[in-house]
Structures are given as structure tokens and as C-alpha cells.
Design a protein around this motif. Sequence first.
Motif, PDB file in Angstrom:
ATOM      1  N   ARG A   1       0.838  -1.213   0.000  1.00 52.32           N
ATOM      2  CA  ARG A   1       0.000   0.000   0.000  1.00 52.32           C
ATOM      3  C   ARG A   1       0.869   1.258   0.000  1.00 52.32           C
ATOM      4  NH1 ARG A   1      -3.999  -2.852   3.963  1.00 52.32           N
ATOM      5  NH2 ARG A   1      -5.594  -3.531   2.499  1.00 52.32           N
ATOM      6  N   LEU A   2       1.995   1.201   0.729  1.00 52.11           N
ATOM      7  CA  LEU A   2       2.911   2.344   0.744  1.00 52.11           C
ATOM      8  C   LEU A   2       3.435   2.626  -0.664  1.00 52.11           C
ATOM      9  CD1 LEU A   2       5.169   2.020   3.924  1.00 52.11           C
ATOM     10  CD2 LEU A   2       3.818   3.989   3.245  1.00 52.11           C
ATOM     11  N   GLU A   3       3.779   1.551  -1.345  1.00 52.14           N
ATOM     12  CA  GLU A   3       4.310   1.700  -2.713  1.00 52.14           C
ATOM     13  C   GLU A   3       3.246   2.283  -3.632  1.00 52.14           C
ATOM     14  OE1 GLU A   3       5.972  -1.948  -4.150  1.00 52.14           O
ATOM     15  OE2 GLU A   3       6.492  -1.067  -6.104  1.00 52.14           O
ATOM     16  N   ALA A   4       2.015   1.789  -3.464  1.00 56.20           N
ATOM     17  CA  ALA A   4       0.907   2.304  -4.290  1.00 56.20           C
ATOM     18  C   ALA A   4       0.667   3.778  -4.001  1.00 56.20           C
ATOM     19  CB  ALA A   4      -0.354   1.499  -3.998  1.00 56.20           C
ATOM     20  N   ALA A   5       0.700   4.129  -2.703  1.00 50.49           N
ATOM     21  CA  ALA A   5       0.485   5.534  -2.325  1.00 50.49           C
ATOM     22  C   ALA A   5       1.576   6.409  -2.923  1.00 50.49           C
ATOM     23  CB  ALA A   5       0.489   5.666  -0.803  1.00 50.49           C
ATOM     24  N   ARG A   6       2.813   5.901  -2.865  1.00 43.63           N
ATOM     25  CA  ARG A   6       3.939   6.689  -3.400  1.00 43.63           C
ATOM     26  C   ARG A   6       3.779   6.905  -4.899  1.00 43.63           C
ATOM     27  NH1 ARG A   6      10.394   5.061  -3.147  1.00 43.63           N
ATOM     28  NH2 ARG A   6      11.128   6.920  -4.253  1.00 43.63           N
ATOM     29  N   SER A   7       3.305   5.861  -5.589  1.00 41.48           N
ATOM     30  CA  SER A   7       3.186   5.975  -7.049  1.00 41.48           C
ATOM     31  C   SER A   7       2.186   7.060  -7.440  1.00 41.48           C
ATOM     32  CB  SER A   7       2.785   4.622  -7.648  1.00 41.48           C
ATOM     33  OG  SER A   7       1.476   4.294  -7.233  1.00 41.48           O
ATOM     34  N   VAL A   8       1.275   7.387  -6.541  1.00 38.96           N
ATOM     35  CA  VAL A   8       0.315   8.471  -6.822  1.00 38.96           C
ATOM     36  C   VAL A   8       0.881   9.809  -6.333  1.00 38.96           C
ATOM     37  CG1 VAL A   8      -1.992   9.366  -6.305  1.00 38.96           C
ATOM     38  CG2 VAL A   8      -1.660   6.916  -6.678  1.00 38.96           C
ATOM     39  N   LEU A   9       1.349   9.803  -5.088  1.00 40.67           N
ATOM     40  CA  LEU A   9       1.787  11.060  -4.451  1.00 40.67           C
ATOM     41  C   LEU A   9       2.954  11.718  -5.189  1.00 40.67           C
ATOM     42  CD1 LEU A   9       1.572  10.039  -0.661  1.00 40.67           C
ATOM     43  CD2 LEU A   9       0.023  11.550  -1.909  1.00 40.67           C
ATOM     44  N   ARG A  10       3.787  10.913  -5.820  1.00 46.41           N
ATOM     45  CA  ARG A  10       4.975  11.492  -6.473  1.00 46.41           C
ATOM     46  C   ARG A  10       4.605  12.442  -7.622  1.00 46.41           C
ATOM     47  NH1 ARG A  10       6.582   6.080  -9.537  1.00 46.41           N
ATOM     48  NH2 ARG A  10       7.434   5.574  -7.496  1.00 46.41           N
ATOM     49  N   TRP A  11       3.390  12.310  -8.139  1.00 47.07           N
ATOM     50  CA  TRP A  11       2.983  13.174  -9.246  1.00 47.07           C
ATOM     51  C   TRP A  11       2.231  14.417  -8.762  1.00 47.07           C
ATOM     52  CZ3 TRP A  11       6.049  11.966 -12.758  1.00 47.07           C
ATOM     53  CH2 TRP A  11       6.396  10.635 -12.995  1.00 47.07           C
ATOM     54  N   LEU A  12       2.068  14.523  -7.476  1.00 47.58           N
ATOM     55  CA  LEU A  12       1.408  15.719  -6.922  1.00 47.58           C
ATOM     56  C   LEU A  12       2.483  16.693  -6.428  1.00 47.58           C
ATOM     57  CD1 LEU A  12      -1.386  13.905  -4.869  1.00 47.58           C
ATOM     58  CD2 LEU A  12      -1.575  14.954  -7.129  1.00 47.58           C
ATOM     59  N   PRO A  13       2.265  18.010  -6.575  1.00 51.42           N
ATOM     60  CA  PRO A  13       3.314  18.994  -6.265  1.00 51.42           C
ATOM     61  C   PRO A  13       3.946  18.818  -4.879  1.00 51.42           C
ATOM     62  CG  PRO A  13       1.480  20.083  -7.308  1.00 51.42           C
ATOM     63  CD  PRO A  13       1.050  18.666  -7.101  1.00 51.42           C
ATOM     64  N   PHE A  14       3.110  18.582  -3.853  1.00 52.35           N
ATOM     65  CA  PHE A  14       3.703  18.465  -2.508  1.00 52.35           C
ATOM     66  C   PHE A  14       4.427  17.141  -2.313  1.00 52.35           C
ATOM     67  CE2 PHE A  14      -0.951  18.175  -2.424  1.00 52.35           C
ATOM     68  CZ  PHE A  14      -1.108  16.815  -2.179  1.00 52.35           C
ATOM     69  N   GLY A  15       4.359  16.266  -3.307  1.00 52.65           N
ATOM     70  CA  GLY A  15       5.079  15.002  -3.206  1.00 52.65           C
ATOM     71  C   GLY A  15       6.398  15.013  -3.972  1.00 52.65           C
ATOM     72  N   TRP A  16       6.681  16.086  -4.727  1.00 60.18           N
ATOM     73  CA  TRP A  16       7.872  16.119  -5.575  1.00 60.18           C
ATOM     74  C   TRP A  16       9.170  16.069  -4.757  1.00 60.18           C
ATOM     75  CZ3 TRP A  16       5.541  20.508  -9.117  1.00 60.18           C
ATOM     76  CH2 TRP A  16       4.637  19.927 -10.003  1.00 60.18           C
TER      77      TRP A  16
END
Lengths: 526, 265
Positions: free
Chosen positions: A201-216
Motif C-alpha cells: 500500500r505504501l508503494e501504491a500511495a507513493r506511485s500516486v503522491l509522487r505526481w502531486l506537487p507536494f510530493g515532488w
Amino acid sequence: MPTTELTRLVVGLKLRLLASGSGLQTSLRMLAYAVALLVGSGVAAAVILRADRTNASDELMFWLTVLALGWLVTPLLLGGGEATLTVDRFSLFPITVRQLNVAMVGASLIGAPVLGTAIVLGAILGRATDAVSAVVLACCALVMLTTVVVGSRLGIALMSAGLRGRKARDGAALIVAVIAMLAGLAFQLGFFIVEWLTPGRLEAARSVLRWLPFGWTPEAAGRASDGQVVSALPFLGAGTVWLGAVFELWRRTTDRLFTGAATAAAIVIDRRSRIEGVIASVAPPAVEASWMRALRQIRRDPRELAQFAGFMPLIVIMALPSLDLIRQGDPRIVLASSMLGLIVAFTSMNMFGMDGPSFAVDALASGDLTPVVLGKALARATLGIVPVVVGAAGLAAYTGGWHFVIPSVLIATTALLAALAVSVYVTVRYPFVVPEKTMSIGMQGNQGCLPGLMSMIGLFVALVISAPGVAATTAASTLVSALLGTLVGVVSVAYTLWIFVYVVKTSGRWASLHVPEMVEALSFRS
Amino acid sequence: MSIEWAVQVQGLHKCFGDKHAVAGVDLAVPAGTFYGLLGPNGAGKSTTLSMITGLLRPDAGSVMVSGMDVWADPVAVKASIGVVPETLLLFERLSGRELLDYVGRLRRLDRNTVTERREQLLDVLGLTDEADKLVADFSQGMRKKISLAAALLHAPRVLFLDEPFESVDPISVRHIRTLLDTLVHGGATIIFSSHVMATVQSLCDHVTILDHGLVVASGTMAAVCGDGSLEDAFATAVGAENLDAASLSWLAGQRAIEVEADAHD
């Protein structure tokens, strides 16, 4: 004035404001720094110690993103945080907006939350795989720290600009209350969330969050901690651009505040409430006036709505054991609807408090405060009975238990009258003012856990008073017949009605003779 | 002929911690007069008015309004008075109209009377167009006016006004003055606290000056002012000293330099 000098002045101003707090505030501030140091060090240790886990970089990225989001949401929950340094207060000085923004960043770097965050971000250097990776991680930490600080300032400025209209302010207050309640719930469920966060689930969350500005930037940190320095750089670059964008948005918002572009929108009341005519036909003028005003207050004040919303989960939890009865279609479940009235009982222990400072209007306009007290109690009773009737009718339609509707309403009325009698007594004898804005611990007017404690004690007393009637009506309805339940219910209502009338009369008389004490208790001077 | 007193205050005291805010005030306000209560900031005016109107319990002393003891029979006293307090803490989430309705009904006026008087007062005070906005969205001047309307709604026999013209526009001031004159001519008494000496002098026939919680001058306007202005009488009573303007000469710096240069030319 040069920007550096302005920054020095603003930082000095903040330090002076922090130092000029009361003894209690200073102690609490020191405590906050100690907690920040402790928590920051604890999290930092976890960051370093968990470096060997297989999904360490996913974990790092995820929690850094949560940290960034936390900083964005915090000003909302704390009502703006640094009210002492809101930009409006600088609008008359000969400085540019950009200069002010830079100075504010400097001032924002002082504070317990920044200290804790800086310690945590410093710890990500411990994840470096080599010297180059360490440099990238240091850059990530710097960009993140600046971004969260600028982001929180942007949040405060946006609130300041957006909330100039009362409608927006009221709406936001309600949203904030709901967010705060959800946050409280999430905090309690924290352990479950941590359990839920499996590596997949962490990996899945990261795969989404990395494309959001606060995740860069967190993504750049995650990659650098894996030694993927080259692939981290574009994310770090994007994070830096995001920081610039946040800064620019903040500058523009500040500019809007300076130039007055953010305008206020007033609420206009252009129609008469339908219930007003009904109330006017059943109550004498002074009681009607107080009854209607209390209903308006409850409808228009987001703090009142937030109170109701806050106690709703409690009622839902109390109703949970009855789920089986609902599933089985047992008609006796109709009686459970009487519990809906309890929300009102929970929220009635301080009926003057929401607009406490205005109590002088009541005191001056009505020498005898009995009608005012009675009107307020009747408004609460109206709000309590309506959901009970609707709930009972809904459950009766589902289970066919229509004969339980009247006993259910009688049980609710018995309990409500007892609760309102206690509420009236507490309201008059121990009134306290509820602040319009969020109050930090140690600030004047903060009541700590007192409101909740008083509600619980008051409710307990009300339960003791109403227990015989409620128990007798429930037993008669379920064990013998709904008809007997109705008869017993009428007697129960008469019993608590007598108590209610007695308490209203004595409390009204007491209030009329103790106006100065009540004015004192309901003003922020006390 | 014996004088009818609207307000009689004897030996009024109030302390806040170490501060003696009101230190033995005696007042006698004749009925049907426009009575000014003056004093520098912190003199005890608002505290005195709060105690007279029953909002603050005195440490000692007695207060009679229209022959009734404020602390023995507060219900009867409040039915006969109107108050515009210094700090206007109104019900923020009522509209102006709703607020007046509320106050009128609370004073047991019938609905038609409330509606009629409410609209007249809103009109006179220039609030008709704004009356459906929430009080929270009112300007300071509008709050003052709606507070005055609420105090007048039941045609009180004694009206207490604490800085009633503060933040109010000049046209409204003129209308309010007419309104207050009408009230006094009808036999009501107005007790009025203000820092605007010209207004007090033009409106009031009696005046009392407080300083450090004590009455330092009291009587008819003519007796207190003598041949001078009320401002002079006030300054004398509270012992105000003239400002030494020379110590602030830097404020006139630019002009002084120009004058000096002109003199050299």
C-alpha cells in the motif's frame, strides 16, 4: 528599507511578542519547544533506524508528504497560528510586498513546530548512501523546510483574504470543526492506519503522491536515499519550482490583502421564518422573542452546528447495539429514536455562552430574565423533539411499529425536560463565555475541558432525574403494551415538566437579581 | 416646589483590584433634563453608568432611578430605562430588524407597535437599507445607531448614553439630536457621557465632571462654565496643564526651516 533590515526587525518583533506573553503562556511555549525537541528527535531516530527496511524509501517519501500536508492543514486547524504577524498589520508601512514576504519567512522559522520539522528533515541526511546523495538530501531538506514554512504562510494569507466575508468565515468555521473532528478520529485510529500501511500500500500511495506537487521533493528525497541521485534531481528541480510557485502565490495573496481586492460579502436576511408565526401564537411576547432568537442563533452560528455535529458520532455509537434489532425489523426499535434528543441535552449546558458578551442586551431589555431562560430552553426542546419524531416515524415505517411512536416521543420528552431543567440551572448559575475563535491553551477565555465535563455531569444528573420515568415507560411499552406505555409516559412527562417549570422559575428569578455576576462571567474580562 | 429626581446616587464605590475606579460618587439628576457626565479617560464614567444601570454591582453606595432602588427592584428599574453602553456587544447573528424585534418583544411590546416603531427608528437613523444585514456586518457607526434604536424602542423615561455620537455621521448626529430633544421635551431624562465638549455644551442643561473616580464639578451648565467654555471649565476641574509645544518643535521642522530661510532672504 533594505530587506535584510526589515527581516531583522520582523524577527525581532516576533521574538518580542513571544517574550511578552503571560507567565503561563511562556511556560507552555517552553513546554512546546521541549515537546518539539523530544518528538522531533524521536521521529529523527526512527528515520535513521528504519533505513535498512526493504521499503525504506517508500516509507520516507510517504511520511515526508504527510509532513508537508500537515503543514498546509495546520493553519486551518489553529485558526491562522501566528495572528501576531498577519500581513494586514504591515499594510501601512513603506515596504514592498516581496520584502515583507521574505521577512515573514525569516520570522516563521522561529517556533516549536519548525524546530521539530528541522530535526526530522536533518535526520534524512542519515539515509545518504554517499557524499553526492548527502548533498541532494540536504538540498531536499532545505527546500522542504522552506516550502512548508511558505506554504503555511500562504494558508494563513489565503484564509485572511478568503474569510473577509462572514458567509465564508462561518462556512470555514464549520469545515474546520469537521476537519478537527475527523483529525481527532484519525488520531485515535492512528495505530490502525499504521497497521493498514503494508509495504504494498505504501508503494501504491507513493506511485500516486509522487505526481502531486507536494510530493515532488519527498520523492526526490526517497530516490536520493536509495542512491538514485540522477533520477532524484528532476523531482528536486520540480519541488524547487513548486516552492517558487507557492512563494509567488503567497506574494499575490498578500498584495490582494494590501490593496483591499479581497472584499467582504455580507449576509442579508430577507425572509421571515415560517416557524415564527407558530411560536408567536403559542407563547407570550418575551418568551417568543427569546425562543426565536435562540433558534436563529443555533441555525446561524457555526459553533452551535459544530457542537451538534460533534456529539452526533456519540449518538451513533450509542445506537450501534441496536443494529441487530433494526436488521430483524423489531418494532421496539422505534423507542430507540428517543436517544436522538440526547444530542440537544449534551449541547445545552451553557445556553448563554455562544454570544455571552451580548448578554447585556438581554439584561437591559428584560428586567425579568425568566422568559429569556424559558425561550432558550424551548428552542432546545424544539430541536430535540423534531429529530425524535422524524426518527420514530422513519423506524415505524420500516418496522410497522407505529404504536411505539407516541411512547417514544414521551420518553424523549421526559428525558429532554429533565436535561433542560439541569441545563437551565447550570446555564444561569455557572455561565461561561465561548470564544468566537480558536483559543490556545493558556489564552484568556479558554475553558479547557470544563465545557465537556459540565455537559457530562449535567447529563448524568438529568439521567438520574429522568431514569424512573424513562425506565417505567420503556418497560410498560415493551413488556405490557404501547397503550400502557403511553399512559405511564404521560405521568413521566408531567413529573419532569414540574421539575422543569420549577427550575426555570427559580433560575429566572436568580438571574434577574444577579445580572452583574452573569455579565462578568459572560465577558472576556473575567 | 420639590424637585423630582430621575437619578439619585449616593456614596458609590467600585474597586477593581487595587484600582479605585469610583471612589464615592454622589449624583442627583433632576427629571426632564439633559445631563452631561464628563471626565478624562479612566475617570470612572462608564463604571458609574454601569452601576447606575444595574450591569455592575457597586462595592458600596445606593442608586435610585425614578424613585426605585436599582438593586432592590432591578426589574422595575430596567423597564423604565434605556441604555446605550460604551462597549456595544450586540447579538451579532441577528439582522438589524431582527434585533429590534427581539428587544421590543422582550420588553413586552405588541408586534404591531414594535414593527411601527422599528421602521420609524430605522428610517430616522438612516438604517432602513441596511437593516436586513447581520449586525456582525454593521460598521461601528451603524452599531451605535442600532443600539440607540434598541434603547429608544420602548420610549424610556430615563435614557443613558455612553458616547452616543462616536463614529456616527454628521447627518445622523443631527437626526439623533432632534430625536433626543423630542424625548426630553416629553419629560424624559437623558444622561449622556461624551468627550465632545461642544456637543455636551449645546445639548445639556446640567453637567457633572468626574476625575479619578470622584465628582470634581457639578451643577447647571451655566454654574459649571461660568463665563467661559465647557472645555475650559473641564480643563480647570481636572487640573489639565497646557502642552509644552516647544518640546515637540521637531514636528514643525520643515516649516521652521522654510521660515528661517525666508528670513535670511
